[in-house]
Motif scaffolding. Structure first.
Motif, PDB file in Angstrom:
ATOM      1  N   ARG A 261       0.840  -1.193   0.000  1.00  0.00           N
ATOM      2  CA  ARG A 261       0.000   0.000   0.000  1.00  0.00           C
ATOM      3  C   ARG A 261       0.874   1.241   0.000  1.00  0.00           C
ATOM      4  N   SER A 262       0.314   2.321  -0.536  1.00  0.00           N
ATOM      5  CA  SER A 262       1.031   3.594  -0.642  1.00  0.00           C
ATOM      6  C   SER A 262       0.182   4.702  -0.048  1.00  0.00           C
ATOM      7  N   TRP A 263       0.858   5.652   0.597  1.00  0.00           N
ATOM      8  CA  TRP A 263       0.198   6.801   1.213  1.00  0.00           C
ATOM      9  C   TRP A 263       0.796   8.086   0.645  1.00  0.00           C
ATOM     10  N   ASP A 264      -0.068   9.016   0.263  1.00  0.00           N
ATOM     11  CA  ASP A 264       0.374  10.281  -0.311  1.00  0.00           C
ATOM     12  C   ASP A 264       0.089  11.454   0.617  1.00  0.00           C
ATOM     13  N   MET A 265       1.061  12.330   0.689  1.00  0.00           N
ATOM     14  CA  MET A 265       0.916  13.654   1.293  1.00  0.00           C
ATOM     15  C   MET A 265       1.413  14.643   0.248  1.00  0.00           C
ATOM     16  N   LYS A 266       0.782  15.813   0.136  1.00  0.00           N
ATOM     17  CA  LYS A 266       1.204  16.790  -0.867  1.00  0.00           C
ATOM     18  C   LYS A 266       1.420  18.153  -0.225  1.00  0.00           C
ATOM     19  N   VAL A 267       2.342  18.911  -0.828  1.00  0.00           N
ATOM     20  CA  VAL A 267       2.631  20.274  -0.367  1.00  0.00           C
ATOM     21  C   VAL A 267       2.478  21.214  -1.554  1.00  0.00           C
ATOM     22  N   ASN A 268       1.626  22.198  -1.417  1.00  0.00           N
ATOM     23  CA  ASN A 268       1.353  23.165  -2.478  1.00  0.00           C
ATOM     24  C   ASN A 268       2.378  24.291  -2.470  1.00  0.00           C
ATOM     25  N   TRP A 269       2.598  24.875  -1.265  1.00  0.00           N
ATOM     26  CA  TRP A 269       3.555  25.967  -1.125  1.00  0.00           C
ATOM     27  C   TRP A 269       4.018  26.077   0.319  1.00  0.00           C
ATOM     28  N   PHE A 270       5.147  26.742   0.498  1.00  0.00           N
ATOM     29  CA  PHE A 270       5.665  27.082   1.831  1.00  0.00           C
ATOM     30  C   PHE A 270       5.977  28.574   1.872  1.00  0.00           C
ATOM     31  N   TYR A 271       5.648  29.218   2.999  1.00  0.00           N
ATOM     32  CA  TYR A 271       5.900  30.657   3.162  1.00  0.00           C
ATOM     33  C   TYR A 271       6.395  30.922   4.577  1.00  0.00           C
ATOM     34  N   TYR A 272       7.442  31.746   4.668  1.00  0.00           N
ATOM     35  CA  TYR A 272       7.976  32.175   5.965  1.00  0.00           C
ATOM     36  C   TYR A 272       8.206  33.675   5.936  1.00  0.00           C
ATOM     37  N   LYS A 273       7.787  34.339   7.012  1.00  0.00           N
ATOM     38  CA  LYS A 273       8.049  35.761   7.186  1.00  0.00           C
ATOM     39  C   LYS A 273       8.750  35.960   8.514  1.00  0.00           C
ATOM     40  N   ALA A 274       9.973  36.475   8.461  1.00  0.00           N
ATOM     41  CA  ALA A 274      10.784  36.624   9.660  1.00  0.00           C
ATOM     42  C   ALA A 274      10.270  37.738  10.558  1.00  0.00           C
ATOM     43  N   ASP A 275      10.249  37.442  11.862  1.00  0.00           N
ATOM     44  CA  ASP A 275      10.033  38.450  12.915  1.00  0.00           C
ATOM     45  C   ASP A 275       8.680  39.147  12.841  1.00  0.00           C
ATOM     46  N   GLN A 276       7.731  38.539  12.151  1.00  0.00           N
ATOM     47  CA  GLN A 276       6.387  39.102  12.090  1.00  0.00           C
ATOM     48  C   GLN A 276       5.361  38.015  12.358  1.00  0.00           C
ATOM     49  N   VAL A 277       4.359  38.350  13.168  1.00  0.00           N
ATOM     50  CA  VAL A 277       3.249  37.448  13.422  1.00  0.00           C
ATOM     51  C   VAL A 277       2.119  37.839  12.478  1.00  0.00           C
ATOM     52  N   LEU A 278       1.885  37.008  11.474  1.00  0.00           N
ATOM     53  CA  LEU A 278       0.848  37.269  10.488  1.00  0.00           C
ATOM     54  C   LEU A 278      -0.364  36.384  10.754  1.00  0.00           C
ATOM     55  N   SER A 279      -1.533  36.903  10.477  1.00  0.00           N
ATOM     56  CA  SER A 279      -2.743  36.101  10.571  1.00  0.00           C
ATOM     57  C   SER A 279      -2.809  35.165   9.372  1.00  0.00           C
ATOM     58  N   PRO A 280      -3.582  34.083   9.478  1.00  0.00           N
ATOM     59  CA  PRO A 280      -3.753  33.207   8.310  1.00  0.00           C
ATOM     60  C   PRO A 280      -4.280  33.955   7.090  1.00  0.00           C
ATOM     61  N   ALA A 281      -5.152  34.941   7.294  1.00  0.00           N
ATOM     62  CA  ALA A 281      -5.668  35.724   6.169  1.00  0.00           C
ATOM     63  C   ALA A 281      -4.563  36.538   5.515  1.00  0.00           C
ATOM     64  N   GLU A 282      -3.661  37.099   6.323  1.00  0.00           N
ATOM     65  CA  GLU A 282      -2.545  37.863   5.775  1.00  0.00           C
ATOM     66  C   GLU A 282      -1.584  36.958   5.021  1.00  0.00           C
ATOM     67  N   VAL A 283      -1.372  35.739   5.536  1.00  0.00           N
ATOM     68  CA  VAL A 283      -0.534  34.769   4.839  1.00  0.00           C
ATOM     69  C   VAL A 283      -1.114  34.467   3.467  1.00  0.00           C
ATOM     70  N   GLN A 284      -2.404  34.151   3.417  1.00  0.00           N
ATOM     71  CA  GLN A 284      -3.015  33.793   2.144  1.00  0.00           C
ATOM     72  C   GLN A 284      -3.010  34.963   1.171  1.00  0.00           C
ATOM     73  N   GLN A 285      -3.217  36.174   1.664  1.00  0.00           N
ATOM     74  CA  GLN A 285      -3.171  37.358   0.802  1.00  0.00           C
ATOM     75  C   GLN A 285      -1.795  37.503   0.165  1.00  0.00           C
ATOM     76  N   THR A 286      -0.759  37.275   0.943  1.00  0.00           N
ATOM     77  CA  THR A 286       0.598  37.360   0.416  1.00  0.00           C
ATOM     78  C   THR A 286       0.851  36.282  -0.630  1.00  0.00           C
ATOM     79  N   VAL A 287       0.462  35.053  -0.305  1.00  0.00           N
ATOM     80  CA  VAL A 287       0.661  33.937  -1.232  1.00  0.00           C
ATOM     81  C   VAL A 287      -0.104  34.166  -2.526  1.00  0.00           C
TER      82      VAL A 287
END
Length: 304
Positions: A261-287
């Motif tokens: 048997r095989s199991w799949d996991m997928k990754v669409n994108w990765f984003y990092y912003k240094a020294d800033q706490v961003l909301s999930p909405a702000e992350v998605q807006q940037t992406v």
């Protein structure tokens, strides 16, 4: 008249982060070749994983490697580059994704685990985010394996005096004596002996999800699709630079499941912003801004 795409491209070139434009909107799949790295203020890492394969020179040039060799976790010494693929996927933003496929037949010889990790990245406090496809069932064969689909920033050495690890771990069939499905969020102070705090979210997660970790001087917070799941404080926070890992592995061998048997996991994108706490909405807006500008890769982090 300045069009929206022109404005987005100008913002990427001048500022290195289109979030400041306040715009959103995804674009179709762009060319497989990564865009030139934008110039601008330091502190951003973004990748859509548009590579030809594990041996693509651009993958290594951008600070990623596919693990191959020994060690744990899970079924030790079964890591292979064969499980990593960079594929067209119409369910993914931009039409492409990194696929991590682990497989087993219940024997060590027939088990292959896969992990993609960054190398020598200068990541510490800030916002870590990824869009991940979690699987509740195998892509082939019978279900029942204790599989772990993970995203985590972690110290480069388990023996570090300032060891840091912040985990998302999805276990569709549970594991370690606990039933699934569940998403474990765990902050570590020490790897050996284990010293950590954790919380399990009992939820079935088949499909795409955005996971976000914000790490500050005294706090680590985890969210799933905009909902905060867990917060750790005190000693259970990031204390030094970390690398990023995406992995798909088996806790144990289960010959009783029967057959391959095989199991799949997928990754669409990765984003990092240094020294800033961003909301999930702000992350998605940037992406969305990066996708709208046709930008596949950004790195304006300071050199180590």
């Amino acid at each position: 008249m300045i069009t929206l795409p022109t404005l987005l491209c100008a913002l990427v070139a001048c500022n290195g982060d289109p979030a400041d434009s306040g715009d959103s909107g995804a674009k179709g799949a762009s060319a497989a070749k990564a865009s030139p790295t934008p110039t601008g203020p330091p502190g951003t890492l973004f990748d859509t994983f548009k590579y030809s394969g594990p041996d693509d020179p651009a993958l290594a040039a951008h600070g990623w490697q596919v693990r191959d060799g020994g060690g744990g976790p899970g079924v030790k010494d079964t890591w292979t580059t064969a499980g990593a693929a960079f594929l067209e996927d119409q369910s993914a933003q931009g039409g492409r994704a990194l696929q991590l496929r682990s497989s087993t037949d219940g024997t060590k010889q027939g088990t292959k685990q896969v992990e993609v990790q960054s190398t020598g990245t200068n990541l510490f406090h800030g916002t870590f985010a990824a869009r991940i496809y979690f699987s509740d069932k195998p892509s082939s064969g019978r279900t029942g394996d204790h599989v772990v689909q993970t995203f985590f920033p972690i110290s480069s050495s388990d023996d570090s005096a300032n060891y840091s690890e912040l985990d998302f771990e999805y276990l569709p069939n549970g594991g370690w004596g606990s039933p699934g499905p569940k998403l474990d969020t765990t902050s570590w102070f020490k790897a050996d002996p284990p010293d950590r705090v954790t919380r399990a979210t009992k939820q079935r997660l088949e499909g795409w999800h955005t996971v976000v970790i914000t790490a500050t001087e005294g706090k680590a917070a985890y969210s799933l699709d905009g909902k905060e799941l867990f917060t750790s404080t005190g000693k259970y926070v990031a204390r030094e630079n970390v690398d990023i890992h995406f992995s798909n592995w088996f806790i144990d061998l289960m010959p009783s499941v029967g057959g391959p048997r095989s199991w799949d996991m997928k990754v669409n994108w990765f984003y990092y912003k240094a020294d800033q706490v961003l909301s999930p909405a702000e992350v998605q807006q940037t992406v969305d801004g990066f996708y709208g500008a046709g930008t596949d890769y950004v790195n304006t982090l300071p050199k180590s």
